[in-house]
Structures are given as structure tokens and as C-alpha cells.
Design a protein around this motif. Structure first.
Motif, PDB file in Angstrom:
ATOM      1  N   SER A 269       0.843  -1.205   0.000  1.00 39.98           N
ATOM      2  CA  SER A 269       0.000   0.000   0.000  1.00 39.98           C
ATOM      3  C   SER A 269       0.874   1.249   0.000  1.00 39.98           C
ATOM      4  CB  SER A 269      -0.896   0.004   1.238  1.00 39.98           C
ATOM      5  OG  SER A 269      -0.111   0.189   2.410  1.00 39.98           O
ATOM      6  N   PRO A 270       0.314   2.407  -0.396  1.00 45.34           N
ATOM      7  CA  PRO A 270       1.111   3.644  -0.395  1.00 45.34           C
ATOM      8  C   PRO A 270       1.677   3.998   0.974  1.00 45.34           C
ATOM      9  CG  PRO A 270      -0.883   3.943  -1.700  1.00 45.34           C
ATOM     10  CD  PRO A 270      -1.010   2.610  -1.021  1.00 45.34           C
ATOM     11  N   ILE A 271       0.894   3.851   2.051  1.00 41.36           N
ATOM     12  CA  ILE A 271       1.399   4.230   3.374  1.00 41.36           C
ATOM     13  C   ILE A 271       2.521   3.306   3.824  1.00 41.36           C
ATOM     14  CG2 ILE A 271      -0.390   2.902   4.572  1.00 41.36           C
ATOM     15  CD1 ILE A 271       1.378   6.152   5.749  1.00 41.36           C
ATOM     16  N   THR A 272       2.392   1.993   3.530  1.00 41.11           N
ATOM     17  CA  THR A 272       3.466   1.063   3.897  1.00 41.11           C
ATOM     18  C   THR A 272       4.716   1.349   3.082  1.00 41.11           C
ATOM     19  OG1 THR A 272       1.858  -0.629   4.476  1.00 41.11           O
ATOM     20  CG2 THR A 272       4.093  -1.374   4.072  1.00 41.11           C
ATOM     21  N   ALA A 273       4.533   1.672   1.810  1.00 41.69           N
ATOM     22  CA  ALA A 273       5.670   2.026   0.962  1.00 41.69           C
ATOM     23  C   ALA A 273       6.370   3.267   1.512  1.00 41.69           C
ATOM     24  CB  ALA A 273       5.207   2.263  -0.471  1.00 41.69           C
ATOM     25  N   ARG A 274       5.601   4.270   1.905  1.00 41.63           N
ATOM     26  CA  ARG A 274       6.184   5.511   2.417  1.00 41.63           C
ATOM     27  C   ARG A 274       6.976   5.265   3.707  1.00 41.63           C
ATOM     28  NH1 ARG A 274       5.314  10.891   1.837  1.00 41.63           N
ATOM     29  NH2 ARG A 274       3.430  10.622   0.599  1.00 41.63           N
ATOM     30  N   LEU A 275       6.391   4.532   4.640  1.00 42.62           N
ATOM     31  CA  LEU A 275       7.047   4.304   5.919  1.00 42.62           C
ATOM     32  C   LEU A 275       8.340   3.506   5.756  1.00 42.62           C
ATOM     33  CD1 LEU A 275       3.969   3.531   8.203  1.00 42.62           C
ATOM     34  CD2 LEU A 275       5.238   5.676   8.009  1.00 42.62           C
ATOM     35  N   ASN A 276       8.311   2.483   4.926  1.00 46.99           N
ATOM     36  CA  ASN A 276       9.527   1.700   4.676  1.00 46.99           C
ATOM     37  C   ASN A 276      10.588   2.540   3.984  1.00 46.99           C
ATOM     38  OD1 ASN A 276       9.431  -1.509   5.137  1.00 46.99           O
ATOM     39  ND2 ASN A 276       7.351  -0.760   4.813  1.00 46.99           N
ATOM     40  N   PHE A 277      10.176   3.333   3.000  1.00 47.11           N
ATOM     41  CA  PHE A 277      11.099   4.205   2.272  1.00 47.11           C
ATOM     42  C   PHE A 277      11.790   5.172   3.234  1.00 47.11           C
ATOM     43  CE2 PHE A 277      12.335   7.973   0.015  1.00 47.11           C
ATOM     44  CZ  PHE A 277      12.671   7.595  -1.269  1.00 47.11           C
ATOM     45  N   GLN A 278      10.983   5.862   4.059  1.00 48.09           N
ATOM     46  CA  GLN A 278      11.543   6.881   4.939  1.00 48.09           C
ATOM     47  C   GLN A 278      12.421   6.273   6.025  1.00 48.09           C
ATOM     48  OE1 GLN A 278       8.270   9.317   6.288  1.00 48.09           O
ATOM     49  NE2 GLN A 278       8.121  10.394   4.342  1.00 48.09           N
ATOM     50  N   SER A 279      12.058   5.098   6.513  1.00 47.44           N
ATOM     51  CA  SER A 279      12.878   4.442   7.524  1.00 47.44           C
ATOM     52  C   SER A 279      14.252   4.094   6.966  1.00 47.44           C
ATOM     53  CB  SER A 279      12.171   3.177   8.027  1.00 47.44           C
ATOM     54  OG  SER A 279      12.932   2.534   9.021  1.00 47.44           O
ATOM     55  N   ALA A 280      14.285   3.555   5.751  1.00 46.89           N
ATOM     56  CA  ALA A 280      15.570   3.212   5.132  1.00 46.89           C
ATOM     57  C   ALA A 280      16.379   4.463   4.807  1.00 46.89           C
ATOM     58  CB  ALA A 280      15.337   2.395   3.859  1.00 46.89           C
ATOM     59  N   PHE A 281      15.704   5.524   4.396  1.00 53.65           N
ATOM     60  CA  PHE A 281      16.378   6.797   4.131  1.00 53.65           C
ATOM     61  C   PHE A 281      17.085   7.280   5.397  1.00 53.65           C
ATOM     62  CE2 PHE A 281      16.684  11.369   4.059  1.00 53.65           C
ATOM     63  CZ  PHE A 281      16.871  11.741   2.745  1.00 53.65           C
ATOM     64  N   ALA A 282      16.367   7.260   6.523  1.00 57.54           N
ATOM     65  CA  ALA A 282      16.937   7.724   7.793  1.00 57.54           C
ATOM     66  C   ALA A 282      18.157   6.894   8.170  1.00 57.54           C
ATOM     67  CB  ALA A 282      15.877   7.658   8.890  1.00 57.54           C
ATOM     68  N   GLU A 283      18.076   5.582   8.004  1.00 57.57           N
ATOM     69  CA  GLU A 283      19.202   4.719   8.355  1.00 57.57           C
ATOM     70  C   GLU A 283      20.423   5.030   7.496  1.00 57.57           C
ATOM     71  OE1 GLU A 283      17.920   0.686   8.124  1.00 57.57           O
ATOM     72  OE2 GLU A 283      16.416   0.911   9.706  1.00 57.57           O
ATOM     73  N   ARG A 284      20.213   5.229   6.193  1.00 55.52           N
ATOM     74  CA  ARG A 284      21.338   5.497   5.304  1.00 55.52           C
ATOM     75  C   ARG A 284      21.965   6.848   5.604  1.00 55.52           C
ATOM     76  NH1 ARG A 284      25.163   3.055   3.434  1.00 55.52           N
ATOM     77  NH2 ARG A 284      23.652   1.407   2.913  1.00 55.52           N
ATOM     78  N   VAL A 285      21.166   7.868   5.815  1.00 59.11           N
ATOM     79  CA  VAL A 285      21.700   9.186   6.142  1.00 59.11           C
ATOM     80  C   VAL A 285      22.478   9.125   7.455  1.00 59.11           C
ATOM     81  CG1 VAL A 285      21.018  11.482   6.962  1.00 59.11           C
ATOM     82  CG2 VAL A 285      20.076  10.580   4.829  1.00 59.11           C
ATOM     83  N   GLY A 286      21.932   8.412   8.448  1.00 62.43           N
ATOM     84  CA  GLY A 286      22.645   8.273   9.713  1.00 62.43           C
ATOM     85  C   GLY A 286      24.003   7.629   9.538  1.00 62.43           C
ATOM     86  N   ALA A 287      24.074   6.607   8.688  1.00 61.30           N
ATOM     87  CA  ALA A 287      25.352   5.937   8.437  1.00 61.30           C
ATOM     88  C   ALA A 287      26.345   6.884   7.779  1.00 61.30           C
ATOM     89  CB  ALA A 287      25.131   4.704   7.562  1.00 61.30           C
ATOM     90  N   ARG A 288      25.864   7.713   6.857  1.00 60.70           N
ATOM     91  CA  ARG A 288      26.751   8.661   6.181  1.00 60.70           C
ATOM     92  C   ARG A 288      27.283   9.709   7.157  1.00 60.70           C
ATOM     93  NH1 ARG A 288      23.632  10.986   1.163  1.00 60.70           N
ATOM     94  NH2 ARG A 288      25.545  12.212   1.018  1.00 60.70           N
ATOM     95  N   LEU A 289      26.420  10.193   8.032  1.00 57.17           N
ATOM     96  CA  LEU A 289      26.859  11.188   9.004  1.00 57.17           C
ATOM     97  C   LEU A 289      27.849  10.585  10.004  1.00 57.17           C
ATOM     98  CD1 LEU A 289      23.516  13.077   9.752  1.00 57.17           C
ATOM     99  CD2 LEU A 289      25.308  13.676   8.106  1.00 57.17           C
ATOM    100  N   GLN A 290      27.609   9.340  10.407  1.00 56.04           N
ATOM    101  CA  GLN A 290      28.548   8.669  11.320  1.00 56.04           C
ATOM    102  C   GLN A 290      29.904   8.501  10.657  1.00 56.04           C
ATOM    103  OE1 GLN A 290      28.346   7.948  14.408  1.00 56.04           O
ATOM    104  NE2 GLN A 290      26.271   7.434  15.037  1.00 56.04           N
ATOM    105  N   ALA A 291      29.906   8.187   9.365  1.00 49.81           N
ATOM    106  CA  ALA A 291      31.175   8.027   8.651  1.00 49.81           C
ATOM    107  C   ALA A 291      31.926   9.348   8.590  1.00 49.81           C
ATOM    108  CB  ALA A 291      30.914   7.492   7.239  1.00 49.81           C
ATOM    109  N   ALA A 292      31.205  10.447   8.343  1.00 50.27           N
ATOM    110  CA  ALA A 292      31.847  11.760   8.300  1.00 50.27           C
ATOM    111  C   ALA A 292      32.410  12.129   9.665  1.00 50.27           C
ATOM    112  CB  ALA A 292      30.836  12.814   7.835  1.00 50.27           C
ATOM    113  N   ARG A 293      31.674  11.809  10.712  1.00 48.90           N
ATOM    114  CA  ARG A 293      32.169  12.075  12.067  1.00 48.90           C
ATOM    115  C   ARG A 293      33.440  11.274  12.343  1.00 48.90           C
ATOM    116  NH1 ARG A 293      30.536  13.353  17.395  1.00 48.90           N
ATOM    117  NH2 ARG A 293      31.579  12.042  18.925  1.00 48.90           N
ATOM    118  N   ALA A 294      33.417   9.993  11.974  1.00 47.85           N
ATOM    119  CA  ALA A 294      34.578   9.139  12.227  1.00 47.85           C
ATOM    120  C   ALA A 294      35.814   9.658  11.496  1.00 47.85           C
ATOM    121  CB  ALA A 294      34.268   7.702  11.803  1.00 47.85           C
TER     122      ALA A 294
END
Length: 278
Positions: free
Chosen positions: A165-190
């Protein structure tokens, strides 16, 4: 202690990221913004380690940050993004049970940096998920969810496949986006911390002082002690869940968008979160 000049430089980097159509340049500017935030955090730790007056003047604080209005769908993924950014910037969080706000514990300058990054990245996350849904790429995909079949001692949990469904697609998309951005920021910090450690080694023979790692650890412990004394939260927050199901396809799309993330619409930094449609 707030460093308005550093925050202005971070804001300038976000404007540059938004102003370029080159994906690699945008990523470079985002990384530079995080590296600058980390460098400022290191400078704060160093100043507090060497100056008793600065140590007494600059102490951890608690700040409430609004995420959205009660009843708005998808606030957990907004919180997920905030949590990912905070983790890379020495900020500890408590989350409201309905995800409408977070309580941020840390030093003013670190919380300022987290808010600036969050506001810009949130706009980008919402825009990217909107584009994904409008593309229709999620149609025809399936979502998996665990359901209980039967009753009593004969009941069992099974994985059920349903249309995505659209809402399930949105929630999964945004959750994965947040995880990837967090990983990139952690790498920059390191990377920034490793550079500081190399600088420690280079001057080690000339100056006897605590290493950057030790100073940051002392700062981290001070925030942890402040949090323990101030927080009344029970339990711990868990990453956003797509209640209607789990979709590999939507998460892959969100992860790709997180890899490409550009920091959006600098002129809207500081705009009310409630104005952003999910």
C-alpha cells in the motif's frame, strides 16, 4: 555555549548542497556540514578540558524539539531521522510516546547542529518519498507482515504477503532513508575524529595534553550523567516500524535516496515541522 559563526557556516554548506545539480557535489557539501559540526564539538571538548571557566559556563542542557502534530501519520519515521542525526552529534534523546516531540540532551551547539541538519534532511526525505510514490514504482510490489492464525493453543504466527500500500511504501522508504543518512553522518564524524587523532600524534612530543578521544569521552560522560539526572523516561525508543508490513523494494528505494540525499531548501531551515506534509 553557542557558536553562531559555526552554525552559519553549516547553513552555508547546506545552501551550497541545495544549489547544485551535481549529486557528488551535494554529497560533498553534506559531508562537509557534518565534519564541521564534529570539528566544532571537538573544539568545545578541548576548550572545556583546558579552561575551568569554560567548563563551568558551558554545561549540558535539555531542549524540546517539535516533530509534528498529534495524529499525523508517519511521525515515527521523522523521529527515526532525528535519532540518526543526533547519534552522530553527541546528543541523547527521549521521545514522546506519540512521537510529537523529542527532548534533546546535550550541549547547545551540538543540539543546534542536529536541528539544522534535521530540518533540511527532513524536507529532502519527504520530497524523495513523495517522488517515489508518484512514480508508481511501488505498485505490484508485496509487503510482508506477521499475523496470527487460529485461536487458543492451535494459533500460530505466519508471514502474510499483501499488496504494497502507499502508506506502507512511504514508511519503509523513509525508515531506510533515515538509516542510510545516519550511516553517512557517522562516517563523516569518524573521519573527522581520525584526523584529530593524527593531529594529536603529530604534536604529542611537544605538548602533554589529553587526546581528542579522551576529551570527547569526558564530554560524552558529562552528557550521560546529565541525562541520567534529568530524564524521567521509561524504556528505550525503537526504530520506526511499518505497522502494515515490511517491503524490501520500498526500503531499497529509500536507501538509494539516502545515499543521494542533498540538503534541501535552506531558506526553510527553522520552518515549523507541522508545515511539512508526510
Amino acid at each position: 555555549m553557542r557558536d553562531d559563526k559555526t552554525l552559519a557556516r553549516i547553513a552555508a554548506l547546506l545552501r551550497q548542497a541545495e544549489g547544485t545539480d551535481n549529486e557528488h557535489e551535494a554529497q560533498t557539501f553534506m559531508t562537509a556540514a557534518q565534519r564541521l559540526a564534529t570539528a566544532a564539538s571537538i573544539d568545545l571538548a578541548r576548550a572545556r578540558a583546558h579552561d575551568r571557566a569554560a567548563r563551568e559556563r558551558t554545561v549540558p542542557v535539555a531542549r524540546q524539539v517539535t516533530i509534528g502534530q498529534a495524529g499525523k501519520r508517519g511521525l515515527r519515521t521523522y523521529v527515526h531521522l532525528f535519532v540518526a542525526i543526533a547519534a552522530a552529534n553527541d546528543v541523547t534523546l527521549d521521545v514522546a510516546h506519540n512521537s510529537t516531540f523529542v527532548l534533546a540532551y546535550g550541549f547547545d551547539a551540538d543540539i543546534d547542529a542536529v536541528e539544522a541538519l534535521y530540518t533540511s534532511l527532513l524536507i529532502q526525505m519527504v520530497a524523495a518519498s513523495d517522488a517515489y510514490l508518484k512514480s508508481g514504482d511501488y505498485k505490484g510490489e508485496r509487503a510482508a507482515r506477521v499475523v496470527r492464525r487460529g485461536s487458543g493453543w492451535r494459533s500460530r504466527r505466519v508471514v502474510e504477503q499483501t499488496p504494497l500500500s502507499p502508506i506502507t511504501a512511504r514508511l519503509n522508504f523513509q525508515s531506510a532513508f533515515a538509516e542510510r543518512v545516519g550511516a553517512r553522518l557517522q562516517a563523516a564524524r569518524a573521519d573527522t575524529c581520525r584526523e584529530a587523532a593524527r593531529a594529536d600524534s603529530a604534536r604529542g612530543a611537544r605538548r602533554a595534553e589529553p587526546s581528542t578521544a579522551i576529551m570527547l569521552r569526558h564530554k560524552e560522560i558529562e552528557v550521560a550523567n546529565f541525562y541520567a539526572a534529568q530524564s524521567t523516561a521509561r524504556g528505550s525508543w525503537r526504530a520506526a516500524r511499518a505497522g502494515a508490513g515490511y517491503s524490501d523494494a520500498a526500503r531499497r528505494a529509500g536507501d538509494r535516496a539516502g545515499r543521494r540525499a542533498r540538503l534541501a531548501e535552506q531558506e526553510r531551515l527553522g520552518a515549523p515541522r507541522d508545515a511539512i506534509e508526510g
